[in-house]
Design a protein around this motif. Sequence first.
Motif, mmCIF file in Angstrom:
data_model
loop_
_atom_site.group_PDB
_atom_site.id
_atom_site.type_symbol
_atom_site.label_atom_id
_atom_site.label_comp_id
_atom_site.label_asym_id
_atom_site.label_seq_id
_atom_site.Cartn_x
_atom_site.Cartn_y
_atom_site.Cartn_z
ATOM 1 N N LEU A 176 1.463 -0.872 0.258
ATOM 2 C CA LEU A 176 0.142 -0.384 0.081
ATOM 3 C C LEU A 176 1.360 1.204 -0.473
ATOM 4 O O LEU A 176 2.287 1.027 0.635
ATOM 5 C CB LEU A 176 -0.518 -0.095 0.923
ATOM 6 N N THR A 177 0.492 2.281 -0.127
ATOM 7 C CA THR A 177 0.949 3.623 -0.653
ATOM 8 C C THR A 177 0.470 4.006 1.007
ATOM 9 O O THR A 177 0.396 3.433 1.942
ATOM 10 C CB THR A 177 -0.093 4.344 -1.036
ATOM 11 N N LYS A 178 1.891 5.084 1.537
ATOM 12 C CA LYS A 178 1.576 5.428 3.014
ATOM 13 C C LYS A 178 0.255 6.102 3.385
ATOM 14 O O LYS A 178 0.032 5.626 3.957
ATOM 15 C CB LYS A 178 3.037 6.329 3.164
ATOM 16 N N GLY B 260 3.896 12.865 -0.081
ATOM 17 C CA GLY B 260 4.093 14.480 -0.597
ATOM 18 C C GLY B 260 3.546 14.760 -0.028
ATOM 19 O O GLY B 260 3.711 16.240 -0.953
ATOM 20 N N LYS B 261 2.311 14.695 0.625
ATOM 21 C CA LYS B 261 0.611 15.688 0.858
ATOM 22 C C LYS B 261 0.839 15.277 2.320
ATOM 23 O O LYS B 261 0.372 14.577 2.760
ATOM 24 C CB LYS B 261 -0.121 15.447 -0.747
ATOM 25 N N ARG C 218 0.581 16.253 16.903
ATOM 26 C CA ARG C 218 1.207 15.234 16.581
ATOM 27 C C ARG C 218 2.079 16.069 15.250
ATOM 28 O O ARG C 218 1.810 16.745 14.776
ATOM 29 C CB ARG C 218 0.807 13.496 15.136
ATOM 30 N N SER C 219 3.612 15.952 14.760
ATOM 31 C CA SER C 219 4.566 16.745 14.039
ATOM 32 C C SER C 219 4.543 16.697 12.932
ATOM 33 O O SER C 219 4.228 17.912 12.293
ATOM 34 C CB SER C 219 6.134 15.345 14.451
ATOM 35 N N ASP C 220 3.058 15.929 12.037
ATOM 36 C CA ASP C 220 2.699 16.192 10.952
ATOM 37 C C ASP C 220 2.039 17.383 10.658
ATOM 38 O O ASP C 220 1.434 18.375 9.785
ATOM 39 C CB ASP C 220 2.009 14.967 9.903
ATOM 40 N N PHE C 221 1.438 17.908 11.993
ATOM 41 C CA PHE C 221 0.199 18.999 11.255
ATOM 42 C C PHE C 221 0.954 20.293 12.067
ATOM 43 O O PHE C 221 0.725 21.163 11.099
ATOM 44 C CB PHE C 221 -0.591 18.530 13.018
#
Length: 221
Positions: free
Chosen positions: A3-5, A142-143, A175-178
């Motif tokens: 699967l893609t991430k 990438g998004k 979270r770090s992504d945010f």
Amino acid sequence: MKLTKRLAVLCGELEKCGTFADVGCDHGYCTLYMLENNLCERAQFSDISAKSLKKAEELLFPYIKAGRAEPIVCAGLEKITPDAELVMIAGMGGEEIVRILLDGFRPPKLLLQPMKNAEKVRVCLLKNGYEILRDYTFFADGKFYDLIKAKRGGAPQRYTEDMLLFGRDNLLSPRSDFIKKLERDISDNRAWLVSAKSGREAVLARLAKLEEIYDETCRRL
């Protein structure tokens, strides 16, 4: 199956149910994940275009033949069986997801991944008797994406205006992504401000809000 991430994150939020429905299923990978891992007894996967649905039909052919998977050409929830316990709608705009939910039945559980206008999805869910269980931003392929998991009924919830705009979990348990998304959005708005010939007040207001949320979020880490 690799699967893609993005899909891996979505599949990680899926749970066991009787009937699973993947609305706008694309290649059908999430439906395959549910069936391969015995997370559902049967599955329906749909697309508005018969041509687009062919990819998923080919992938899921053994399960279609066994009577465990059903391809459906329809718009939204139009032909999805009302006994579907868990419905996933991923990769569509928030306004389109809202339209699908308002035009169809009310599934007991929802896993949603709007591409934009996530705040409109949150408002729709809260106004229509859903409790939002998970509501966060993640980075994949990438998004940045928003993920919203909800169940019909449950405890009443109070969402602030900031929670509607940015996601409750992002503000309460960041979270770090945010953080990275806020940094990118702040950078983008500063760049727009430099080149903007009109609408500067709106950009300034948006930038001020982003910086406020960024400062508050960093203090929580």
